[in-house]
Write a protein that holds these residues in place. Structure first.
Motif, PDB file in Angstrom:
ATOM      1  N   CYS A   1       0.825  -1.210   0.000  1.00 16.47           N
ATOM      2  CA  CYS A   1       0.000   0.000   0.000  1.00 16.47           C
ATOM      3  C   CYS A   1       0.862   1.264   0.000  1.00 16.47           C
ATOM      4  N   GLY A   2       2.048   1.180   0.576  1.00 18.68           N
ATOM      5  CA  GLY A   2       2.961   2.325   0.490  1.00 18.68           C
ATOM      6  C   GLY A   2       3.362   2.605  -0.943  1.00 18.68           C
ATOM      7  N   ALA A   3       3.645   1.545  -1.711  1.00 19.28           N
ATOM      8  CA  ALA A   3       3.997   1.715  -3.118  1.00 19.28           C
ATOM      9  C   ALA A   3       2.821   2.266  -3.914  1.00 19.28           C
ATOM     10  N   LEU A   4       1.616   1.752  -3.630  1.00 14.80           N
ATOM     11  CA  LEU A   4       0.428   2.255  -4.327  1.00 14.80           C
ATOM     12  C   LEU A   4       0.156   3.718  -3.967  1.00 14.80           C
ATOM     13  N   SER A   5       0.401   4.070  -2.726  1.00 11.04           N
ATOM     14  CA  SER A   5       0.199   5.462  -2.300  1.00 11.04           C
ATOM     15  C   SER A   5       1.141   6.413  -3.025  1.00 11.04           C
ATOM     16  N   LYS A   6       2.358   5.959  -3.258  1.00  5.47           N
ATOM     17  CA  LYS A   6       3.322   6.774  -4.005  1.00  5.47           C
ATOM     18  C   LYS A   6       2.789   7.078  -5.400  1.00  5.47           C
ATOM     19  N   ILE A   7       2.287   6.054  -6.077  1.00  5.34           N
ATOM     20  CA  ILE A   7       1.731   6.252  -7.415  1.00  5.34           C
ATOM     21  C   ILE A   7       0.550   7.217  -7.362  1.00  5.34           C
ATOM     22  N   ALA A   8      -0.361   6.983  -6.426  1.00  3.77           N
ATOM     23  CA  ALA A   8      -1.556   7.820  -6.335  1.00  3.77           C
ATOM     24  C   ALA A   8      -1.212   9.266  -6.015  1.00  3.77           C
ATOM     25  N   THR A   9      -0.252   9.474  -5.132  1.00  2.00           N
ATOM     26  CA  THR A   9       0.141  10.840  -4.772  1.00  2.00           C
ATOM     27  C   THR A   9       0.730  11.576  -5.967  1.00  2.00           C
ATOM     28  N   ASP A  10       1.580  10.900  -6.731  1.00  2.00           N
ATOM     29  CA  ASP A  10       2.176  11.540  -7.901  1.00  2.00           C
ATOM     30  C   ASP A  10       1.118  11.873  -8.957  1.00  2.00           C
ATOM     31  N   VAL A  11       0.163  10.969  -9.147  1.00  2.00           N
ATOM     32  CA  VAL A  11      -0.889  11.235 -10.133  1.00  2.00           C
ATOM     33  C   VAL A  11      -1.732  12.430  -9.708  1.00  2.00           C
ATOM     34  N   ILE A  12      -2.049  12.514  -8.415  1.00  2.00           N
ATOM     35  CA  ILE A  12      -2.810  13.680  -7.921  1.00  2.00           C
ATOM     36  C   ILE A  12      -2.070  14.974  -8.236  1.00  2.00           C
ATOM     37  N   LEU A  13      -0.769  15.001  -7.949  1.00  2.00           N
ATOM     38  CA  LEU A  13       0.008  16.221  -8.197  1.00  2.00           C
ATOM     39  C   LEU A  13       0.093  16.526  -9.690  1.00  2.00           C
ATOM     40  N   MET A  14       0.208  15.500 -10.508  1.00  3.08           N
ATOM     41  CA  MET A  14       0.319  15.711 -11.947  1.00  3.08           C
ATOM     42  C   MET A  14      -1.019  16.052 -12.596  1.00  3.08           C
ATOM     43  N   MET A  15      -2.129  15.862 -11.880  1.00  4.58           N
ATOM     44  CA  MET A  15      -3.449  16.235 -12.387  1.00  4.58           C
ATOM     45  C   MET A  15      -3.803  17.683 -12.083  1.00  4.58           C
ATOM     46  N   GLN A  16      -3.012  18.364 -11.252  1.00  3.22           N
ATOM     47  CA  GLN A  16      -3.310  19.753 -10.940  1.00  3.22           C
ATOM     48  C   GLN A  16      -3.338  20.599 -12.217  1.00  3.22           C
ATOM     49  N   THR A  17      -4.184  21.622 -12.214  1.00  3.36           N
ATOM     50  CA  THR A  17      -4.372  22.432 -13.417  1.00  3.36           C
ATOM     51  C   THR A  17      -3.066  23.009 -13.933  1.00  3.36           C
ATOM     52  N   GLU A  18      -2.209  23.472 -13.035  1.00  2.00           N
ATOM     53  CA  GLU A  18      -0.969  24.116 -13.471  1.00  2.00           C
ATOM     54  C   GLU A  18       0.056  23.107 -13.999  1.00  2.00           C
ATOM     55  N   VAL A  19      -0.157  21.813 -13.755  1.00  2.00           N
ATOM     56  CA  VAL A  19       0.718  20.770 -14.283  1.00  2.00           C
ATOM     57  C   VAL A  19       0.025  20.048 -15.444  1.00  2.00           C
ATOM     58  N   ALA A  20      -1.114  19.435 -15.157  1.00  2.00           N
ATOM     59  CA  ALA A  20      -2.024  18.855 -16.168  1.00  2.00           C
ATOM     60  C   ALA A  20      -1.329  17.905 -17.134  1.00  2.00           C
ATOM     61  N   GLU A  21      -0.497  17.027 -16.601  1.00  2.00           N
ATOM     62  CA  GLU A  21       0.214  16.079 -17.460  1.00  2.00           C
ATOM     63  C   GLU A  21      -0.503  14.737 -17.584  1.00  2.00           C
ATOM     64  N   VAL A  22      -1.310  14.385 -16.589  1.00  2.00           N
ATOM     65  CA  VAL A  22      -2.055  13.127 -16.640  1.00  2.00           C
ATOM     66  C   VAL A  22      -3.467  13.369 -16.112  1.00  2.00           C
ATOM     67  N   ALA A  23      -4.341  12.406 -16.333  1.00  2.35           N
ATOM     68  CA  ALA A  23      -5.705  12.471 -15.803  1.00  2.35           C
ATOM     69  C   ALA A  23      -6.198  11.054 -15.573  1.00  2.35           C
ATOM     70  N   GLU A  24      -6.994  10.893 -14.537  1.00  3.95           N
ATOM     71  CA  GLU A  24      -7.620   9.598 -14.301  1.00  3.95           C
ATOM     72  C   GLU A  24      -8.581   9.275 -15.440  1.00  3.95           C
ATOM     73  N   PRO A  25      -8.835   7.985 -15.670  1.00  4.66           N
ATOM     74  CA  PRO A  25      -9.786   7.623 -16.725  1.00  4.66           C
ATOM     75  C   PRO A  25     -11.181   8.147 -16.429  1.00  4.66           C
ATOM     76  N   HIS A  26     -11.864   8.591 -17.466  1.00  3.77           N
ATOM     77  CA  HIS A  26     -13.227   9.104 -17.285  1.00  3.77           C
ATOM     78  C   HIS A  26     -14.189   7.947 -17.073  1.00  3.77           C
ATOM     79  N   GLN A  27     -15.038   8.084 -16.061  1.00  7.97           N
ATOM     80  CA  GLN A  27     -16.097   7.109 -15.811  1.00  7.97           C
ATOM     81  C   GLN A  27     -17.391   7.865 -15.576  1.00  7.97           C
ATOM     82  N   GLU A  28     -18.439   7.433 -16.236  1.00  6.25           N
ATOM     83  CA  GLU A  28     -19.717   8.116 -16.138  1.00  6.25           C
ATOM     84  C   GLU A  28     -20.174   8.215 -14.686  1.00  6.25           C
ATOM     85  N   GLY A  29     -20.523   9.436 -14.275  1.00  4.32           N
ATOM     86  CA  GLY A  29     -21.030   9.649 -12.932  1.00  4.32           C
ATOM     87  C   GLY A  29     -19.990   9.640 -11.841  1.00  4.32           C
ATOM     88  N   ARG A  30     -18.715   9.684 -12.213  1.00  5.58           N
ATOM     89  CA  ARG A  30     -17.664   9.637 -11.196  1.00  5.58           C
ATOM     90  C   ARG A  30     -16.582  10.657 -11.505  1.00  5.58           C
TER      91      ARG A  30
END
Length: 288
Positions: free
Chosen positions: A69-98
Motif C-alpha cells: 500500500c505504500g507503493a500504491l500510495s506513491k503512485i496515487a500521490t504523484d498522479v494527484i500532483l500531476m493532475m493539478q491544473t498548473e501541471v495537467a500532465e495526466v488524468a484519471e480515466p473518465h467514468q460516467e457519474g464519477r
C-alpha cells in the motif's frame, strides 16, 4: 513486490496443528503423519515445530500489505500532483457519474487516487497492531492473540480495495505527452543544468572559499526567479550567466587563456576567477 510476495509465501503459508500443548499427543504415533496429510490437503507447508505463539509469519504478511500500500500510495500521490491544473500532465480515466464536481463542471477529480491513499492509510495503521501482538505470553496468548483477527481481515480487505483502484488507474490513465514536453521546456534547459555544472567543475572547482580555488561570486541573478525574457524564453539565472558567449563557454575560454587557473600552487596564474574576470572578459557586467 511480486518478488517479495514469492519470498514471503513459504514463511507464512504453514500449517498450525499441534494439539493442546503442541505435542500432538492425542494422535499417538500417527501425529506427524496426520499433520503432513492435513498440510497437503490444505496446500500448506508442514511446520518444523508448532508455532502457536511465534507470530512473525502472520505479522510479516500484514507488514507486506503495508509495503504494498505504500507503493500504491506513491503512485496515487504523484498522479494527484500531476493532475493539478498548473501541471495537467495526466488524468484519471473518465467514468460516467464519477469524478465530476458539483460546482466546477470542467473538473475531473482524482477519485481512484483518493481511495488508494485512504485505504492505504488504514492498512498502515494496522501494521503496528500486528507487530505489538507478537508479544504473546508463554505458549498461549491471552490478549495479543485476540487482537490479530481485528487487524488481519481489515488489512487484506483495504489492501484489496487499494489494488482494485490502482488497476483502474493503471489501465485507463490519460497521459498528455505534449503538456509534459512544454513543462520540461519551460525552464529553457535549466532542468538539465547539472551537466553544465559537472562540465565546469574541472575549471571552477567544487570546494570551499579558498583563495587558491576558483569560485563563482554571487551576482544580482542569484536567487532570482526564472521568468520569460524578451524573446519568450526564460530569463533570470540562465540569462544572466549567459549574456556573453553562454554560461559554460566563458569559464572554459578563461581556463584555456590561463591554464594554471585551477591548479593550486600555480603562482600568478593560479588566481581565482574573481581576480581574472576583468582581464578575461572586460566590460560584460557579468555576475562572475
Amino acid at each position: 513486490m511480486l518478488e517479495r510476495l514469492d519470498q514471503l509465501r513459504p514463511r507464512v503459508e504453514k500449517l498450525q496443528f499441534g494439539g493442546a500443548a503442541g505435542t500432538l499427543a492425542s494422535l499417538g504415533d500417527q501425529g506427524l503423519a496426520v499433520q503432513d496429510a492435513l498440510a497437503k490437503e490444505l496446500g500448506l507447508a508442514s511446520p518444523d515445530i508448532p508455532w502457536h505463539v511465534a507470530r512473525d509469519g502472520i505479522a510479516e504478511a500484514v507488514g507486506f500489505l503495508g509495503l504494498l500500500c505504500g507503493a500504491l500510495s506513491k503512485i496515487a500521490t504523484d498522479v494527484i500532483l500531476m493532475m493539478q491544473t498548473e501541471v495537467a500532465e495526466v488524468a484519471e480515466p473518465h467514468q460516467e457519474g464519477r469524478g465530476g464536481s458539483s460546482t466546477m463542471p470542467q473538473k475531473r477529480n482524482p477519485i481512484s487516487c483518493e481511495y488508494i491513499i485512504a485505504q492505504s492509510r488504514g492498512v498502515h495503521a494496522l501494521v503496528p497492531q500486528m507487530l505489538a501482538a507478537m508479544a504473546q505470553d508463554q505458549e498461549r496468548g491471552t490478549g495479543p492473540w485476540q487482537t490479530e483477527p481485528l487487524a488481519v481481515g481489515q488489512a487484506f480487505l483495504l489492501a484489496h480495495g487499494a489494488l482494485a483502484q490502482a488497476r483502474v488507474l493503471a489501465e485507463g490513465l490519460t497521459v498528455d505527452v505534449a503538456r509534459m514536453q512544454r513543462n520540461l521546456d519551460s525552464t529553457g534547459g535549466l532542468i538539465v543544468a547539472e551537466q553544465v555544472m559537472m562540465g565546469l567543475a574541472p575549471a571552477l572547482g567544487r570546494g570551499g572559499p579558498s583563495r587558491r580555488q576558483p569560485r563563482l561570486r554571487p551576482g544580482p541573478a542569484a536567487g532570482r526567479a526564472v521568468g520569460p525574457g524578451p524573446d519568450g524564453r526564460p530569463a533570470g539565472l540562465g540569462t544572466s550567466l549567459g549574456r556573453r558567449g553562454g554560461a559554460a563557454d566563458r569559464p572554459f575560454r578563461l581556463s584555456r587563456q590561463h591554464p594554471g587557473l585551477h591548479r593550486p600552487g600555480a603562482g600568478a596564474a593560479g588566481l581565482t576567477l574573481d581576480d581574472r574576470r576583468d582581464a578575461a572578459d572586460p566590460g560584460t557586467g557579468s555576475a562572475w
